[in-house]
Design a protein around this motif. Structure first.
Motif, mmCIF file in Angstrom:
data_model
loop_
_atom_site.group_PDB
_atom_site.id
_atom_site.type_symbol
_atom_site.label_atom_id
_atom_site.label_comp_id
_atom_site.label_asym_id
_atom_site.label_seq_id
_atom_site.Cartn_x
_atom_site.Cartn_y
_atom_site.Cartn_z
ATOM 1 N N ALA A 84 0.859 -1.186 0.000
ATOM 2 C CA ALA A 84 0.000 0.000 0.000
ATOM 3 C C ALA A 84 0.893 1.233 0.000
ATOM 4 C CB ALA A 84 -0.907 0.005 1.222
ATOM 5 N N ILE A 85 0.621 2.166 -0.911
ATOM 6 C CA ILE A 85 1.458 3.354 -1.050
ATOM 7 C C ILE A 85 0.646 4.599 -0.730
ATOM 8 C CG2 ILE A 85 2.889 4.723 -2.605
ATOM 9 C CD1 ILE A 85 3.355 2.238 -4.271
ATOM 10 N N THR A 86 1.136 5.378 0.213
ATOM 11 C CA THR A 86 0.510 6.646 0.570
ATOM 12 C C THR A 86 1.462 7.781 0.199
ATOM 13 O OG1 THR A 86 1.447 6.792 2.789
ATOM 14 C CG2 THR A 86 -0.567 5.491 2.537
ATOM 15 N N PHE A 111 5.975 6.620 -1.278
ATOM 16 C CA PHE A 111 6.867 6.380 -2.413
ATOM 17 C C PHE A 111 8.324 6.490 -1.956
ATOM 18 C CE2 PHE A 111 3.089 7.498 -4.941
ATOM 19 C CZ PHE A 111 3.165 6.557 -5.952
ATOM 20 N N ASN A 112 8.588 7.485 -1.103
ATOM 21 C CA ASN A 112 9.965 7.740 -0.690
ATOM 22 C C ASN A 112 10.501 6.697 0.280
ATOM 23 O OD1 ASN A 112 8.876 10.881 -1.174
ATOM 24 N ND2 ASN A 112 10.900 10.426 -1.965
ATOM 25 N N SER A 113 9.679 6.273 1.236
ATOM 26 C CA SER A 113 10.175 5.282 2.201
ATOM 27 C C SER A 113 10.467 3.955 1.506
ATOM 28 C CB SER A 113 9.181 5.091 3.345
ATOM 29 O OG SER A 113 7.981 4.473 2.910
ATOM 30 N N PHE A 114 9.631 3.597 0.530
ATOM 31 C CA PHE A 114 9.874 2.360 -0.221
ATOM 32 C C PHE A 114 11.186 2.457 -0.988
ATOM 33 C CE2 PHE A 114 9.704 -0.360 -3.913
ATOM 34 C CZ PHE A 114 9.173 -1.546 -3.425
ATOM 35 N N CYS A 115 11.367 3.573 -1.686
ATOM 36 C CA CYS A 115 12.579 3.735 -2.492
ATOM 37 C C CYS A 115 13.829 3.789 -1.627
ATOM 38 C CB CYS A 115 12.473 5.003 -3.343
ATOM 39 S SG CYS A 115 11.253 4.873 -4.662
ATOM 40 N N GLU A 116 13.729 4.406 -0.462
ATOM 41 C CA GLU A 116 14.889 4.489 0.429
ATOM 42 C C GLU A 116 15.351 3.098 0.861
ATOM 43 O OE1 GLU A 116 17.966 6.207 2.733
ATOM 44 O OE2 GLU A 116 16.793 6.875 1.010
ATOM 45 N N LYS A 117 14.405 2.201 1.120
ATOM 46 C CA LYS A 117 14.777 0.832 1.496
ATOM 47 C C LYS A 117 15.500 0.119 0.357
ATOM 48 C CE LYS A 117 11.123 0.239 4.939
ATOM 49 N NZ LYS A 117 9.865 -0.445 5.311
ATOM 50 N N LYS A 121 19.478 -1.033 0.444
ATOM 51 C CA LYS A 121 19.794 -2.442 0.226
ATOM 52 C C LYS A 121 20.817 -2.628 -0.892
ATOM 53 C CE LYS A 121 17.533 -6.863 -0.822
ATOM 54 N NZ LYS A 121 16.224 -7.543 -1.098
ATOM 55 N N HIS A 122 20.744 -1.782 -1.924
ATOM 56 C CA HIS A 122 21.609 -1.939 -3.098
ATOM 57 C C HIS A 122 22.530 -0.726 -3.289
ATOM 58 C CE1 HIS A 122 19.198 -5.423 -4.363
ATOM 59 N NE2 HIS A 122 18.132 -4.706 -4.091
ATOM 60 N N GLU A 123 22.916 -0.097 -2.215
ATOM 61 C CA GLU A 123 23.643 1.171 -2.301
ATOM 62 C C GLU A 123 24.903 1.089 -3.166
ATOM 63 O OE1 GLU A 123 24.544 4.691 0.809
ATOM 64 O OE2 GLU A 123 25.400 2.755 1.353
ATOM 65 N N LYS A 124 25.693 0.053 -2.960
ATOM 66 C CA LYS A 124 26.946 -0.060 -3.719
ATOM 67 C C LYS A 124 26.682 -0.233 -5.214
ATOM 68 C CE LYS A 124 29.828 0.516 -0.420
ATOM 69 N NZ LYS A 124 30.572 -0.567 0.233
ATOM 70 N N GLN A 125 25.626 -0.994 -5.564
ATOM 71 C CA GLN A 125 25.272 -1.176 -6.967
ATOM 72 C C GLN A 125 24.757 0.129 -7.585
ATOM 73 O OE1 GLN A 125 22.874 -5.000 -6.146
ATOM 74 N NE2 GLN A 125 23.225 -5.038 -8.365
ATOM 75 N N VAL A 126 23.980 0.861 -6.810
ATOM 76 C CA VAL A 126 23.357 2.079 -7.337
ATOM 77 C C VAL A 126 24.358 3.206 -7.470
ATOM 78 C CG1 VAL A 126 21.563 3.831 -6.972
ATOM 79 C CG2 VAL A 126 21.119 1.447 -6.345
ATOM 80 N N TYR A 127 25.149 3.421 -6.410
ATOM 81 C CA TYR A 127 26.022 4.599 -6.371
ATOM 82 C C TYR A 127 27.519 4.288 -6.421
ATOM 83 C CZ TYR A 127 21.701 6.843 -4.830
ATOM 84 O OH TYR A 127 20.419 7.297 -4.741
ATOM 85 N N GLY A 128 27.877 3.056 -6.096
ATOM 86 C CA GLY A 128 29.297 2.707 -6.077
ATOM 87 C C GLY A 128 30.025 3.265 -4.871
ATOM 88 N N ARG A 129 29.303 3.866 -3.951
ATOM 89 C CA ARG A 129 29.901 4.427 -2.741
ATOM 90 C C ARG A 129 28.789 4.699 -1.737
ATOM 91 N NH1 ARG A 129 30.852 10.898 -3.705
ATOM 92 N NH2 ARG A 129 29.053 11.286 -5.056
ATOM 93 N N GLU A 130 29.187 5.095 -0.539
ATOM 94 C CA GLU A 130 28.188 5.452 0.466
ATOM 95 C C GLU A 130 27.577 6.809 0.135
ATOM 96 O OE1 GLU A 130 29.556 5.345 4.457
ATOM 97 O OE2 GLU A 130 29.989 3.192 4.440
ATOM 98 N N THR A 234 13.513 13.544 -4.288
ATOM 99 C CA THR A 234 13.326 13.292 -5.717
ATOM 100 C C THR A 234 14.359 12.301 -6.237
ATOM 101 O OG1 THR A 234 12.403 15.499 -6.019
ATOM 102 C CG2 THR A 234 13.188 14.378 -7.989
ATOM 103 N N ASP A 235 15.592 12.419 -5.757
ATOM 104 C CA ASP A 235 16.631 11.464 -6.144
ATOM 105 C C ASP A 235 16.249 10.046 -5.735
ATOM 106 O OD1 ASP A 235 18.393 13.401 -7.207
ATOM 107 O OD2 ASP A 235 19.088 13.912 -5.201
ATOM 108 N N GLN A 236 15.619 9.905 -4.574
ATOM 109 C CA GLN A 236 15.209 8.572 -4.118
ATOM 110 C C GLN A 236 14.381 7.874 -5.192
ATOM 111 O OE1 GLN A 236 13.216 9.633 -0.434
ATOM 112 N NE2 GLN A 236 14.686 8.461 0.748
ATOM 113 N N LEU A 237 13.391 8.567 -5.703
ATOM 114 C CA LEU A 237 12.484 7.987 -6.686
ATOM 115 C C LEU A 237 13.179 7.763 -8.023
ATOM 116 C CD1 LEU A 237 9.542 7.116 -7.209
ATOM 117 C CD2 LEU A 237 9.051 9.472 -7.868
ATOM 118 N N ILE A 238 13.864 8.775 -8.511
ATOM 119 C CA ILE A 238 14.497 8.689 -9.824
ATOM 120 C C ILE A 238 15.610 7.644 -9.834
ATOM 121 C CG2 ILE A 238 15.930 9.967 -11.475
ATOM 122 C CD1 ILE A 238 14.266 12.439 -10.800
ATOM 123 N N ASP A 239 16.424 7.614 -8.787
ATOM 124 C CA ASP A 239 17.528 6.649 -8.721
ATOM 125 C C ASP A 239 17.011 5.219 -8.608
ATOM 126 O OD1 ASP A 239 19.181 8.817 -8.862
ATOM 127 O OD2 ASP A 239 19.784 8.799 -6.758
#
Length: 543
Positions: A84-86, A111-117, A121-130, A234-239
């Motif tokens: 469920a998305i609020t 939308f943001n809390s889901f994307c943040e998780k 979880k995949h931070e290194k894959q997404v950004y290659g760094r912290e 916004t980065d959370q969603l787009i990334d």
């Protein structure tokens, strides 16, 4: 105005209750007893794609929660397979609380809390760094550094950016916060539209100097955030969208996705839902209350739902459980141009809708404050609504002078959740959506404010030209009126009231100067008030 978007959709919102539906309702009598037929259909429909068009006060959150309970308890859907998305943390917490009472623990996210998780979880894959989310303190620091880099002083920038009337009586801190929010709005605007930031001051039709300053600050912030590994909402969603598109195997699978406030979705949020691509999609929203086009939301997504999903079922919730008969009639008339099903009322009471004109804004505000000071209702059952922050500041000052306890909710993009207990709520209309009160004052109902000629956020006016501002302002007026349960005052100053008040509405409203109207002191709504709250508690399942 794009009238066709409403004309061709009018017939799509008729809810058909079939014999099969009634058989199901009968089988689930104990489970569905509290609800009307349209609500029942929304709760138990087995169609894979459903749009629930929920008018003001029609119980959308209750229906959304009850549908999740139905899926888990009667369709044996595993809670972990439901999302469920609020749109807000407050709405998320409320839904989680209601479900917990039912013994259901499922995925309820913004939308943001889901994307943040996903990003964590995949931070290194997404950004290659912290990386880390940008804080308000970091935002303030970046704006200060950008101004220093550009050789500018904040007080001078505020004088350039805001008009004299916007600065009048406004606290410096509030203007600073608004300016900061607008800088980040500009960055988000370019991200959400998949465009590179450029010097848009060259395209500005007015206040080119303010546009040049905003661009310079945004350019500095963009480069700094990239260098420092900072990201915003916004980065959370787009990334997350970019990551899912490149790594399809990481997209979580949900059997049912339910989306609240669907009238407020933007393109990126739609892209996100398309990537999830659940077998079953249930969306709840109200086109009449689509008021965030200036932030990027697009009413066409809810209006074109049937075109995107031809097999979809449309269920319209048209019973208003919030407001008395005359207020429901008024709000129906205010938005009739949208050609949507009219709402029906649950409660009847004395007509307590008043239109009152004044020579000056000061007289108007003095009248409102004097009415509040009579203490005929608990303060926390009173709203004072304004179109702009300037009006809000002015009326708040008047209430302070009279010693009236109140809280202020402005339309800053981030504002704190405040305690309403024993306090009048003074708010901009954008900040009050979703809330209700026994008595509501709507200030400034003239042509200057509806549609609003000014803006509290100049940067938004510089960039957001593609949405239909006048019709969004009409919907904003509807939202203001529909907050009232029983007593509604529309006040204005000057020669002309807003054109949003049509002749049909004038026939419903009353003028305080007419002798035939009862004085306020004669009104005693105790029995009605108690009855309404008792019914509302029962309707919401709180008894």
């Amino acid at each position: 105005m794009r009238l066709d978007i409403f004309d061709k959709k009018a017939t799509d919102y008729r809810t058909e209750i079939t014999e099969k539906d009634r058989e199901i309702f009968s089988e689930l009598k104990g489970f569905l007893d509290k609800y009307n037929d349209e609500q029942k259909k929304a709760i138990v429909s087995d169609r894979q794609k459903i749009l629930c068009v929920a008018g003001a006060g029609s119980g959308k959150t209750t229906v959304l929660t009850k549908r999740i309970e139905f899926l888990v308890k009667y369709r044996a859907v595993k809670p972990e397979k439901i999302l469920a998305i609020t749109f807000t943390r407050k709405a998320r917490q409320e839904m989680m609380k209601r479900l917990a009472v039912l013994g259901i623990h499922t995925n309820v996210e913004t939308f943001n809390s889901f994307c943040e998780k996903i990003l964590k979880k995949h931070e290194k894959q997404v950004y290659g760094r912290e990386t880390r989310m940008v804080s308000y303190t970091s935002k303030s620091m970046m704006v200060a550094n950008a101004l220093d880099y550009l050789g500018l002083r904040l007080n001078n920038v505020i004088d350039t950016y805001f008009t004299e009337s916007q600065r009048e009586n406004a606290e410096y801190e509030k203007l600073s916060n608004s300016f900061l929010s607008d800088c980040f709005f500009v960055l988000d605007y370019f991200k959400l539209n998949n465009r590179e930031l450029y010097d848009f001051s060259k395209d500005a039709k007015e206040n080119k100097e303010a546009a040049r300053i905003i661009y310079g600050i945004c350019d500095y912030i963009k480069k700094y955030m990239e260098m420092a590994g900072l990201r915003d909402f916004t980065d959370q969603l787009i990334d997350t969208i970019k990551f899912f598109n490149k790594n399809k195997e990481t997209v979580p699978i949900f059997e049912h996705v339910l989306v609240d406030e669907y009238q407020d979705v933007n393109k990126s949020q739609i892209d996100f839902l398309d990537i999830l691509n659940p077998a079953n999609l249930f969306c709840v929203g109200d086109p009449r209350q689509s008021i965030f086009g200036w932030r990027g939301s697009d009413i066409s997504y809810i209006m074109d739902f049937k075109e995107k999903y031809p097999e979809a079922e449309i269920v319209a919730l048209t019973k208003n459980y919030r407001s008395s008969k005359h207020i429901v009639e008024l709000i129906n008339s205010s938005i009739e141009i949208m050609n949507l099903p009219e709402l029906s009322h649950e409660f009847e009471n004395q007509n307590r809708i008043f239109l009152k004109g004044f020579e000056s804004e000061e007289e108007e505000h003095n009248f409102v404050v004097s009415e509040i000071a009579k203490k005929e209702l608990p303060f926390d059952e009173i709203f004072v609504l304004a179109r702009t922050n300037r009006q809000l500041t002015a009326i708040s000052g008047k209430m302070r002078e009279k010693g009236i306890p109140h809280i202020v909710k402005s339309d800053e993009i981030n504002h704190p959740v405040l305690d309403r207990e024993n306090s009048v709520t003074a708010a901009t209309i954008h900040a009050i959506k979703g809330l209700e009160a026994e008595k509501v004052f709507v200030l400034g109902c003239n042509e200057q404010n509806f549609p609003c000629k000014a803006t509290d956020h100049p940067a938004i006016a510089m960039l957001r030209e593609e949405y239909d501002k006048e019709e969004e302002e009409r919907r904003l007026f509807y939202v203001a009126l529909s907050r009232a349960k029983n007593i509604l005052y529309l006040t204005y100053c000057g020669k002309k009231k807003t054109g949003f008040i049509n002749n049909k509405m004038l026939d419903i409203m009353q003028d305080l100067t007419e002798k035939k109207q009862a004085s306020l002191s004669e009104f005693s709504g105790k029995s009605y008030y108690e009855k309404q709250n008792e019914l509302m508690r029962h309707y919401r399942g709180e008894d």
